[in-house]
Motif scaffolding. Structure first.
Motif, PDB file in Angstrom:
ATOM      1  N   LEU A 213       0.826  -1.209   0.000  1.00  0.00           N
ATOM      2  CA  LEU A 213       0.000   0.000   0.000  1.00  0.00           C
ATOM      3  C   LEU A 213       0.858   1.256   0.000  1.00  0.00           C
ATOM      4  O   LEU A 213       0.497   2.275  -0.603  1.00  0.00           O
ATOM      5  CB  LEU A 213      -0.921  -0.008   1.222  1.00  0.00           C
ATOM      6  CG  LEU A 213      -1.965  -1.131   1.257  1.00  0.00           C
ATOM      7  CD1 LEU A 213      -2.760  -1.071   2.554  1.00  0.00           C
ATOM      8  CD2 LEU A 213      -2.899  -1.053   0.062  1.00  0.00           C
ATOM      9  N   SER A 214       2.016   1.188   0.664  1.00  0.00           N
ATOM     10  CA  SER A 214       2.939   2.327   0.684  1.00  0.00           C
ATOM     11  C   SER A 214       3.475   2.620  -0.715  1.00  0.00           C
ATOM     12  O   SER A 214       3.539   3.783  -1.134  1.00  0.00           O
ATOM     13  CB  SER A 214       4.099   2.023   1.640  1.00  0.00           C
ATOM     14  OG  SER A 214       5.117   2.993   1.535  1.00  0.00           O
ATOM     15  N   VAL A 215       3.844   1.571  -1.446  1.00  0.00           N
ATOM     16  CA  VAL A 215       4.323   1.745  -2.821  1.00  0.00           C
ATOM     17  C   VAL A 215       3.263   2.451  -3.664  1.00  0.00           C
ATOM     18  O   VAL A 215       3.561   3.405  -4.405  1.00  0.00           O
ATOM     19  CB  VAL A 215       4.670   0.384  -3.451  1.00  0.00           C
ATOM     20  CG1 VAL A 215       4.928   0.543  -4.947  1.00  0.00           C
ATOM     21  CG2 VAL A 215       5.881  -0.227  -2.789  1.00  0.00           C
ATOM     22  N   ALA A 216       2.027   1.983  -3.562  1.00  0.00           N
ATOM     23  CA  ALA A 216       0.942   2.570  -4.352  1.00  0.00           C
ATOM     24  C   ALA A 216       0.716   4.028  -3.988  1.00  0.00           C
ATOM     25  O   ALA A 216       0.494   4.875  -4.867  1.00  0.00           O
ATOM     26  CB  ALA A 216      -0.338   1.761  -4.145  1.00  0.00           C
ATOM     27  N   ALA A 217       0.777   4.339  -2.691  1.00  0.00           N
ATOM     28  CA  ALA A 217       0.552   5.717  -2.254  1.00  0.00           C
ATOM     29  C   ALA A 217       1.654   6.641  -2.753  1.00  0.00           C
ATOM     30  O   ALA A 217       1.372   7.751  -3.254  1.00  0.00           O
ATOM     31  CB  ALA A 217       0.470   5.761  -0.724  1.00  0.00           C
ATOM     32  N   VAL A 218       2.905   6.208  -2.647  1.00  0.00           N
ATOM     33  CA  VAL A 218       4.027   7.032  -3.112  1.00  0.00           C
ATOM     34  C   VAL A 218       3.948   7.232  -4.624  1.00  0.00           C
ATOM     35  O   VAL A 218       4.116   8.356  -5.126  1.00  0.00           O
ATOM     36  CB  VAL A 218       5.369   6.384  -2.724  1.00  0.00           C
ATOM     37  CG1 VAL A 218       6.528   7.084  -3.435  1.00  0.00           C
ATOM     38  CG2 VAL A 218       5.568   6.425  -1.217  1.00  0.00           C
ATOM     39  N   ALA A 219       3.689   6.155  -5.372  1.00  0.00           N
ATOM     40  CA  ALA A 219       3.607   6.256  -6.829  1.00  0.00           C
ATOM     41  C   ALA A 219       2.480   7.195  -7.254  1.00  0.00           C
ATOM     42  O   ALA A 219       2.637   7.982  -8.198  1.00  0.00           O
ATOM     43  CB  ALA A 219       3.390   4.866  -7.438  1.00  0.00           C
ATOM     44  N   THR A 220       1.355   7.124  -6.562  1.00  0.00           N
ATOM     45  CA  THR A 220       0.222   7.993  -6.888  1.00  0.00           C
ATOM     46  C   THR A 220       0.558   9.452  -6.645  1.00  0.00           C
ATOM     47  O   THR A 220       0.269  10.319  -7.485  1.00  0.00           O
ATOM     48  CB  THR A 220      -1.003   7.589  -6.055  1.00  0.00           C
ATOM     49  OG1 THR A 220      -1.346   6.240  -6.342  1.00  0.00           O
ATOM     50  CG2 THR A 220      -2.188   8.492  -6.366  1.00  0.00           C
ATOM     51  N   THR A 221       1.153   9.746  -5.510  1.00  0.00           N
ATOM     52  CA  THR A 221       1.487  11.133  -5.171  1.00  0.00           C
ATOM     53  C   THR A 221       2.503  11.711  -6.148  1.00  0.00           C
ATOM     54  O   THR A 221       2.373  12.857  -6.601  1.00  0.00           O
ATOM     55  CB  THR A 221       2.037  11.208  -3.731  1.00  0.00           C
ATOM     56  OG1 THR A 221       1.056  10.694  -2.823  1.00  0.00           O
ATOM     57  CG2 THR A 221       2.367  12.638  -3.343  1.00  0.00           C
ATOM     58  N   VAL A 222       3.528  10.934  -6.496  1.00  0.00           N
ATOM     59  CA  VAL A 222       4.542  11.401  -7.445  1.00  0.00           C
ATOM     60  C   VAL A 222       3.910  11.640  -8.817  1.00  0.00           C
ATOM     61  O   VAL A 222       4.156  12.669  -9.468  1.00  0.00           O
ATOM     62  CB  VAL A 222       5.699  10.389  -7.552  1.00  0.00           C
ATOM     63  CG1 VAL A 222       6.629  10.752  -8.710  1.00  0.00           C
ATOM     64  CG2 VAL A 222       6.474  10.333  -6.248  1.00  0.00           C
ATOM     65  N   ALA A 223       3.095  10.695  -9.273  1.00  0.00           N
ATOM     66  CA  ALA A 223       2.474  10.823 -10.600  1.00  0.00           C
ATOM     67  C   ALA A 223       1.532  12.021 -10.653  1.00  0.00           C
ATOM     68  O   ALA A 223       1.500  12.747 -11.660  1.00  0.00           O
ATOM     69  CB  ALA A 223       1.720   9.543 -10.933  1.00  0.00           C
ATOM     70  N   GLN A 224       0.773  12.243  -9.594  1.00  0.00           N
ATOM     71  CA  GLN A 224      -0.144  13.382  -9.575  1.00  0.00           C
ATOM     72  C   GLN A 224       0.610  14.708  -9.567  1.00  0.00           C
ATOM     73  O   GLN A 224       0.155  15.696 -10.135  1.00  0.00           O
ATOM     74  CB  GLN A 224      -1.060  13.288  -8.365  1.00  0.00           C
ATOM     75  CG  GLN A 224      -2.099  12.186  -8.483  1.00  0.00           C
ATOM     76  CD  GLN A 224      -2.976  12.063  -7.254  1.00  0.00           C
ATOM     77  OE1 GLN A 224      -2.564  12.408  -6.145  1.00  0.00           O
ATOM     78  NE2 GLN A 224      -4.173  11.549  -7.432  1.00  0.00           N
ATOM     79  N   ALA A 225       1.775  14.718  -8.907  1.00  0.00           N
ATOM     80  CA  ALA A 225       2.570  15.943  -8.885  1.00  0.00           C
ATOM     81  C   ALA A 225       3.185  16.234 -10.248  1.00  0.00           C
ATOM     82  O   ALA A 225       3.411  17.400 -10.599  1.00  0.00           O
ATOM     83  CB  ALA A 225       3.679  15.824  -7.836  1.00  0.00           C
TER      84      ALA A 225
END
Length: 270
Positions: A213-225
């Motif tokens: 879940l941490s991987v998914a959260a980090v990837a989502t935040t980076v991609a959205q930025a």
């Protein structure tokens, strides 16, 4: 041979509810097929059919209840002891409890009982996760299970650190640190010394789920930025897609070592 054993167990389970009886027999049939492929006598590997049926019937008719939550608010369970409590922690893995949905380990609401889910999927029988089986799990297998969340969390942290300077100014860096810690802290917790193999596996499994879940959260935040058109952003769906992956990682971390231990126990009876 296996069909006779199955019918003998079926006769010993007639006092169970039909749904419970069929669920138990489906799991047993799958296990008997594995024993047949290994040329193992089920009466030797599992014991006398009558005794086995009696043990299975007792496990299904009088299962231990999960630990009660500390409080209830408007009917919702509330728990504050968290995964640090061994009693609370076992809610996540209780094959003898037929309830798939149990009170959360921490917070308000419910969570999955992966033990009941493994039984429902036919991956294990309710009595497979016995002390004898856990003691048969090798130290190497336990260390591999504990390494899974550490590897996932480590890759996440290293990748984030390597791309840190390239992140756009609008990237919420404090949020990214917290999201990476969501996987790193449980992974470190899973490495703490524990004598009991079952507790080591439960810790590793829960930590693996959090690391995914941490991987998914980090990837989502980076991609959205980094996205230039927020209206076309679909990355917010990634955390939802990660939920079943996290569940599969939890199940695999628990079930694979147990099944390998069972195979070794059966092989001793050849």
């Amino acid at each position: 041979m296996t069909s006779n054993y199955l019918e003998a167990v079926r006769a010993g389970l007639m006092s169970l509810k039909p749904a419970d009886r069929e669920r138990a027999l489906e799991a047993l049939a799958a296990q008997l097929a594995e024993l047949g492929e290994a040329n193992l006598d089920p009466a030797v590997a599992l014991g006398d059919a009558g005794d086995y049926a009696a043990q299975l019937s007792a496990a299904l008719t009088d299962p231990p209840q999960p630990a009660d939550p500390q409080w209830r608010v408007l009917g919702l369970p509330v728990e504050t002891r968290g995964p640090g409590s061994a009693e609370v922690r076992t809610r996540a893995w209780d094959p003898l409890n037929p309830r798939i949905i149990v009170p959360r380990i921490f917070g308000l609401g419910w969570r999955l009982n992966y033990g009941a889910l493994a039984v429902r999927l036919g991956l294990l029988r309710p009595d497979d996760a016995s002390p004898e089986v856990f003691e048969a799990i090798s130290e190497v297998e336990l260390r591999v299970a504990q390494a899974v969340p550490a590897v996932i969390a480590g890759i996440t942290s290293i990748t984030l650190a390597a791309s840190w300077r390239k992140l756009p100014r609008k990237a919420p860096k404090a949020t990214l640190i917290l999201q990476a810690a969501l996987g790193a802290i449980p992974a470190a917790w899973a490495q703490l010394p524990q004598e009991h193999p079952e507790d080591r596996l439960i810790r590793a499994a829960l930590s693996s789920s959090m690391a995914v879940l941490s991987v998914a959260a980090v990837a989502t935040t980076v991609a959205q930025a980094q996205t230039k058109n927020p209206q076309q952003d679909r990355w917010e769906l990634l955390p939802l897609a990660a939920v079943p992956v996290a569940g599969a990682a939890t199940l695999a971390t628990l079930v694979v070592p147990i099944r390998r231990a069972l195979s070794r126990i059966w092989s001793k009876h050849v």
